[in-house]
Design a protein around this motif. Structure first.
Motif, PDB file in Angstrom:
ATOM      1  N   ARG A   6    -100.287  22.004  10.019  1.00  0.00           N
ATOM      2  CA  ARG A   6     -99.045  22.250   9.120  1.00  0.00           C
ATOM      3  C   ARG A   6     -99.260  23.160   8.878  1.00  0.00           C
ATOM      4  O   ARG A   6     -99.916  23.384   7.674  1.00  0.00           O
ATOM      5  CB  ARG A   6     -98.304  21.197   9.538  1.00  0.00           C
ATOM      6  CG  ARG A   6     -97.110  21.197   9.070  1.00  0.00           C
ATOM      7  CD  ARG A   6     -96.612  19.925   9.180  1.00  0.00           C
ATOM      8  NE  ARG A   6     -94.728  20.041   9.238  1.00  0.00           N
ATOM      9  CZ  ARG A   6     -94.338  19.181   9.198  1.00  0.00           C
ATOM     10  NH1 ARG A   6     -94.319  18.446   9.968  1.00  0.00           N
ATOM     11  NH2 ARG A   6     -92.978  19.378   9.246  1.00  0.00           N
ATOM     12  N   ARG A   7     -98.819  24.487   7.601  1.00  0.00           N
ATOM     13  CA  ARG A   7     -98.493  24.821   6.668  1.00  0.00           C
ATOM     14  C   ARG A   7     -97.477  24.679   5.612  1.00  0.00           C
ATOM     15  O   ARG A   7     -96.687  23.950   6.482  1.00  0.00           O
ATOM     16  CB  ARG A   7     -98.297  26.932   7.441  1.00  0.00           C
ATOM     17  CG  ARG A   7     -97.640  27.737   6.126  1.00  0.00           C
ATOM     18  CD  ARG A   7     -97.185  28.800   6.628  1.00  0.00           C
ATOM     19  NE  ARG A   7     -96.314  28.968   6.546  1.00  0.00           N
ATOM     20  CZ  ARG A   7     -94.977  29.187   6.418  1.00  0.00           C
ATOM     21  NH1 ARG A   7     -95.230  29.086   4.886  1.00  0.00           N
ATOM     22  NH2 ARG A   7     -94.041  29.144   6.896  1.00  0.00           N
ATOM     23  N   LEU A   8     -98.096  24.294   5.516  1.00  0.00           N
ATOM     24  CA  LEU A   8     -97.161  23.383   3.450  1.00  0.00           C
ATOM     25  C   LEU A   8     -96.106  25.054   3.882  1.00  0.00           C
ATOM     26  O   LEU A   8     -96.313  25.833   3.293  1.00  0.00           O
ATOM     27  CB  LEU A   8     -98.044  23.405   2.531  1.00  0.00           C
ATOM     28  CG  LEU A   8     -98.816  21.953   2.722  1.00  0.00           C
ATOM     29  CD1 LEU A   8     -99.453  22.209   2.133  1.00  0.00           C
ATOM     30  CD2 LEU A   8     -98.455  21.513   3.337  1.00  0.00           C
ATOM     31  N   MET A   9     -94.360  24.615   3.687  1.00  0.00           N
ATOM     32  CA  MET A   9     -93.482  25.158   2.705  1.00  0.00           C
ATOM     33  C   MET A   9     -93.488  24.968   1.303  1.00  0.00           C
ATOM     34  O   MET A   9     -93.613  24.463   0.082  1.00  0.00           O
ATOM     35  CB  MET A   9     -92.266  24.533   3.903  1.00  0.00           C
ATOM     36  CG  MET A   9     -91.415  23.945   4.635  1.00  0.00           C
ATOM     37  SD  MET A   9     -90.224  23.306   4.815  1.00  0.00           S
ATOM     38  CE  MET A   9     -89.899  24.004   6.618  1.00  0.00           C
ATOM     39  N   MET A  10     -92.947  26.379   0.883  1.00  0.00           N
ATOM     40  CA  MET A  10     -92.729  26.695  -0.672  1.00  0.00           C
ATOM     41  C   MET A  10     -91.343  26.327  -0.698  1.00  0.00           C
ATOM     42  O   MET A  10     -90.469  26.391   0.329  1.00  0.00           O
ATOM     43  CB  MET A  10     -92.958  28.757  -1.162  1.00  0.00           C
ATOM     44  CG  MET A  10     -94.142  28.239  -0.657  1.00  0.00           C
ATOM     45  SD  MET A  10     -95.565  27.621  -2.038  1.00  0.00           S
ATOM     46  CE  MET A  10     -94.913  28.209  -3.284  1.00  0.00           C
ATOM     47  N   PRO A  11     -90.705  25.756  -2.158  1.00  0.00           N
ATOM     48  CA  PRO A  11     -89.314  25.735  -2.502  1.00  0.00           C
ATOM     49  C   PRO A  11     -87.990  26.240  -1.416  1.00  0.00           C
ATOM     50  O   PRO A  11     -88.024  26.232  -1.554  1.00  0.00           O
ATOM     51  CB  PRO A  11     -89.585  25.309  -4.074  1.00  0.00           C
ATOM     52  CG  PRO A  11     -90.891  25.316  -3.865  1.00  0.00           C
ATOM     53  CD  PRO A  11     -91.712  26.086  -3.598  1.00  0.00           C
ATOM     54  N   VAL A  31     -94.068  19.001   2.542  1.00  0.00           N
ATOM     55  CA  VAL A  31     -94.055  19.179   3.687  1.00  0.00           C
ATOM     56  C   VAL A  31     -92.253  18.045   3.669  1.00  0.00           C
ATOM     57  O   VAL A  31     -92.383  17.284   2.618  1.00  0.00           O
ATOM     58  CB  VAL A  31     -94.960  17.705   3.773  1.00  0.00           C
ATOM     59  CG1 VAL A  31     -94.026  17.382   5.625  1.00  0.00           C
ATOM     60  CG2 VAL A  31     -96.204  18.143   3.947  1.00  0.00           C
ATOM     61  N   PRO A  32     -91.545  18.536   4.808  1.00  0.00           N
ATOM     62  CA  PRO A  32     -90.522  17.890   4.511  1.00  0.00           C
ATOM     63  C   PRO A  32     -90.181  16.457   5.108  1.00  0.00           C
ATOM     64  O   PRO A  32     -90.786  15.918   6.223  1.00  0.00           O
ATOM     65  CB  PRO A  32     -89.123  18.400   5.675  1.00  0.00           C
ATOM     66  CG  PRO A  32     -90.355  20.057   5.512  1.00  0.00           C
ATOM     67  CD  PRO A  32     -91.900  20.206   5.939  1.00  0.00           C
ATOM     68  N   VAL A  33     -89.297  15.309   4.627  1.00  0.00           N
ATOM     69  CA  VAL A  33     -89.650  14.468   4.814  1.00  0.00           C
ATOM     70  C   VAL A  33     -88.328  13.944   4.828  1.00  0.00           C
ATOM     71  O   VAL A  33     -87.374  14.247   3.859  1.00  0.00           O
ATOM     72  CB  VAL A  33     -90.234  13.408   4.002  1.00  0.00           C
ATOM     73  CG1 VAL A  33     -90.239  12.123   3.872  1.00  0.00           C
ATOM     74  CG2 VAL A  33     -91.437  13.810   3.087  1.00  0.00           C
ATOM     75  N   PRO A  34     -87.949  13.409   6.076  1.00  0.00           N
ATOM     76  CA  PRO A  34     -86.524  12.912   6.438  1.00  0.00           C
ATOM     77  C   PRO A  34     -85.341  11.946   5.015  1.00  0.00           C
ATOM     78  O   PRO A  34     -86.962  10.996   4.605  1.00  0.00           O
ATOM     79  CB  PRO A  34     -86.109  11.883   7.297  1.00  0.00           C
ATOM     80  CG  PRO A  34     -87.620  12.454   8.189  1.00  0.00           C
ATOM     81  CD  PRO A  34     -88.763  13.008   6.971  1.00  0.00           C
ATOM     82  N   HIS A  35     -84.767  11.818   4.426  1.00  0.00           N
ATOM     83  CA  HIS A  35     -84.040  11.275   3.388  1.00  0.00           C
ATOM     84  C   HIS A  35     -84.300   9.985   3.287  1.00  0.00           C
ATOM     85  O   HIS A  35     -84.665   9.072   2.809  1.00  0.00           O
ATOM     86  CB  HIS A  35     -82.790  11.466   3.590  1.00  0.00           C
ATOM     87  CG  HIS A  35     -81.756  10.945   1.865  1.00  0.00           C
ATOM     88  ND1 HIS A  35     -82.357  10.890   0.817  1.00  0.00           N
ATOM     89  CD2 HIS A  35     -80.678   9.792   2.161  1.00  0.00           C
ATOM     90  CE1 HIS A  35     -81.684  10.468   0.615  1.00  0.00           C
ATOM     91  NE2 HIS A  35     -80.687  10.308   1.466  1.00  0.00           N
TER      92      HIS A  35
END
Length: 70
Positions: A6-11, A31-35
Motif C-alpha cells: 500500500r502506497r502511503l498518502m501525503m497530507p 494511512v487514513p484511519v476511520p474516526h
C-alpha cells in the motif's frame, strides 16, 4: 503495521481524498484511519472521577427532569 504493497498518502492527497468520503478520517503515518477507531478508552483515574461526579449529582437531580450522563 501498514501493508507493504500500500502506497502511503501525503497530507495534500489525504485532504483531497477526505472530501469525497462519507465519514471522518485521520492520517496516521500516511494511512487514513476511520474516526471511530481514534479514541482510546478512559484511564482508571478518569473513570473513577466520572463515576464519582455522576454519583454526587444523582440524588440532587432526582425529580428535576435533569440527569447526569457520560
Amino acid at each position: 503495521m501498514a501493508d507493504p504493497a500500500r502506497r502511503l498518502m501525503m497530507p495534500e492527497e489525504f485532504f483531497a481524498w477526505q472530501t469525497a468520503q462519507d465519514g471522518l478520517y485521520e492520517l496516521v503515518d500516511g494511512v487514513p484511519v476511520p474516526h471511530v477507531k481514534m479514541m482510546t478508552g478512559a484511564s482508571a483515574q478518569h473513570d473513577r472521577a466520572t463515576v464519582n461526579i455522576i454519583a454526587t449529582l444523582h440524588a440532587p437531580l432526582r425529580g428535576s427532569g435533569c440527569r447526569p450522563t457520560t
